[in-house]
Design a protein around this motif. Structure first.
Motif, PDB file in Angstrom:
ATOM      1  N   HIS A 176     -17.570  35.602 -75.097  1.00  0.00           N
ATOM      2  CA  HIS A 176     -16.434  34.942 -75.173  1.00  0.00           C
ATOM      3  C   HIS A 176     -15.100  36.086 -75.313  1.00  0.00           C
ATOM      4  O   HIS A 176     -14.076  35.778 -74.650  1.00  0.00           O
ATOM      5  CB  HIS A 176     -16.265  34.326 -76.564  1.00  0.00           C
ATOM      6  CG  HIS A 176     -17.216  33.111 -76.498  1.00  0.00           C
ATOM      7  ND1 HIS A 176     -18.512  33.225 -76.827  1.00  0.00           N
ATOM      8  CD2 HIS A 176     -16.991  31.669 -75.987  1.00  0.00           C
ATOM      9  CE1 HIS A 176     -19.080  31.710 -76.736  1.00  0.00           C
ATOM     10  NE2 HIS A 176     -18.274  31.087 -76.103  1.00  0.00           N
ATOM     11  N   LYS A 180     -11.830  35.853 -72.548  1.00  0.00           N
ATOM     12  CA  LYS A 180     -10.757  35.763 -72.953  1.00  0.00           C
ATOM     13  C   LYS A 180      -9.694  36.945 -72.354  1.00  0.00           C
ATOM     14  O   LYS A 180      -8.794  36.596 -71.860  1.00  0.00           O
ATOM     15  CB  LYS A 180     -10.812  35.734 -74.498  1.00  0.00           C
ATOM     16  CG  LYS A 180      -9.442  35.977 -75.080  1.00  0.00           C
ATOM     17  CD  LYS A 180      -9.344  36.184 -76.816  1.00  0.00           C
ATOM     18  CE  LYS A 180     -10.188  37.106 -77.335  1.00  0.00           C
ATOM     19  NZ  LYS A 180      -9.849  37.402 -78.783  1.00  0.00           N
ATOM     20  N   TYR A 181     -10.470  38.164 -72.269  1.00  0.00           N
ATOM     21  CA  TYR A 181      -9.738  39.183 -71.712  1.00  0.00           C
ATOM     22  C   TYR A 181      -9.396  38.996 -70.342  1.00  0.00           C
ATOM     23  O   TYR A 181      -8.335  39.316 -69.899  1.00  0.00           O
ATOM     24  CB  TYR A 181     -10.475  40.458 -71.936  1.00  0.00           C
ATOM     25  CG  TYR A 181     -10.761  40.836 -73.625  1.00  0.00           C
ATOM     26  CD1 TYR A 181      -9.827  40.464 -74.326  1.00  0.00           C
ATOM     27  CD2 TYR A 181     -11.878  41.570 -73.891  1.00  0.00           C
ATOM     28  CE1 TYR A 181      -9.964  40.988 -75.841  1.00  0.00           C
ATOM     29  CE2 TYR A 181     -12.201  41.783 -75.264  1.00  0.00           C
ATOM     30  CZ  TYR A 181     -11.260  41.434 -76.100  1.00  0.00           C
ATOM     31  OH  TYR A 181     -11.559  41.833 -77.203  1.00  0.00           O
ATOM     32  N   ARG A 184      -6.901  36.577 -69.738  1.00  0.00           N
ATOM     33  CA  ARG A 184      -5.355  37.223 -69.858  1.00  0.00           C
ATOM     34  C   ARG A 184      -4.981  38.233 -68.797  1.00  0.00           C
ATOM     35  O   ARG A 184      -3.896  38.341 -68.627  1.00  0.00           O
ATOM     36  CB  ARG A 184      -5.379  37.952 -71.041  1.00  0.00           C
ATOM     37  CG  ARG A 184      -5.439  36.921 -72.374  1.00  0.00           C
ATOM     38  CD  ARG A 184      -5.615  37.795 -73.666  1.00  0.00           C
ATOM     39  NE  ARG A 184      -5.902  37.354 -74.796  1.00  0.00           N
ATOM     40  CZ  ARG A 184      -5.820  37.649 -75.962  1.00  0.00           C
ATOM     41  NH1 ARG A 184      -6.051  39.029 -76.173  1.00  0.00           N
ATOM     42  NH2 ARG A 184      -5.993  37.040 -77.177  1.00  0.00           N
TER      43      ARG A 184
END
Length: 208
Positions: A176, A180-181, A184
């Motif tokens: 996860h 997420k990274y 972004r």
């Protein structure tokens, strides 16, 4: 680097040594992987489903994350995955025999910004972990922090003297954090470390 002292670590609470390791000496075709810091289990469940010939032991210390991992494992039962709620260091010391691991995963660990000594490649425990790996085994370290990987790379070159390949993560969605990274637009990288033939540690024959 100070010498690691495995004998000072007590076994985790309610510890039971997995009998799977006892079968390794009788069947060379068995493969074992270890994931340290499995989180809620996304990589562990995916890896085990995609690699039925490998038994993965996935360790998570945080109770809340481990409970979510267990819930997902109940929904997606996999006989080649063992989830473990424990601190990784004492569990590995008491559970894993020498030269038994084919793969190790440390994916997006806590960067320990205030305590560099607690970063995995800075820890004396690394010499013990290497003794648990087979010749040719790989260790994958992934992070979104370039300085963390830079430091680990420096340790590989000056302390551990291990061959490795450093690459950027492009399409993987293993955890996860990685999802997420990358959503972004943050760059993620990894080191793929290989244990070469005739590599020696002080713990190659050590057992608890």
């Amino acid at each position: 680097m100070r010498m690691f002292r495995p004998e000072v670590f007590k076994a985790p609470r309610d510890f039971e040594r997995p009998d799977y390791f006892e079968r390794l000496s009788d069947d060379s075709s068995l493969k074992v992987a270890l994931e340290i810091g499995a989180g809620v289990g996304l990589h562990a469940l995916t890896f085990a489903a995609q690699n039925p010939e490998v038994h993965l032991f996935a360790i998570e210390r945080t109770a809340e994350k481990y409970q979510k991992f267990e819930q997902s494992h109940t929904i997606q039962p996999l006989v080649n995955l063992t989830s473990i709620h424990a601190d990784a260091i004492p569990w590995v010391i008491h559970a894993v025999p020498p030269r038994s691991l084919a793969q190790v995963f440390i994916l997006y660990p806590n960067p320990e910004p205030k305590n560099a000594a607690q970063r995995w490649f800075n820890m004396p425990f690394m010499q013990f972990l290497l003794s648990r790996m087979q010749t040719g085994a790989t260790l994958t370290l992934a992070s979104n922090i370039e300085a963390y990987l830079d430091e680990a790379e420096e340790q590989l070159n000056t302390v551990w003297y291990l061959p490795y390949e450093r690459t950027q993560v492009t399409t993987a969605r293993r955890t996860h954090f990685e999802i997420k990274y990358m959503a972004r637009g943050e760059p993620c990288g990894q080191l793929l470390v290989t244990k070469p033939e005739n590599y020696q540690t002080p713990f190659d024959a050590w057992t608890m």
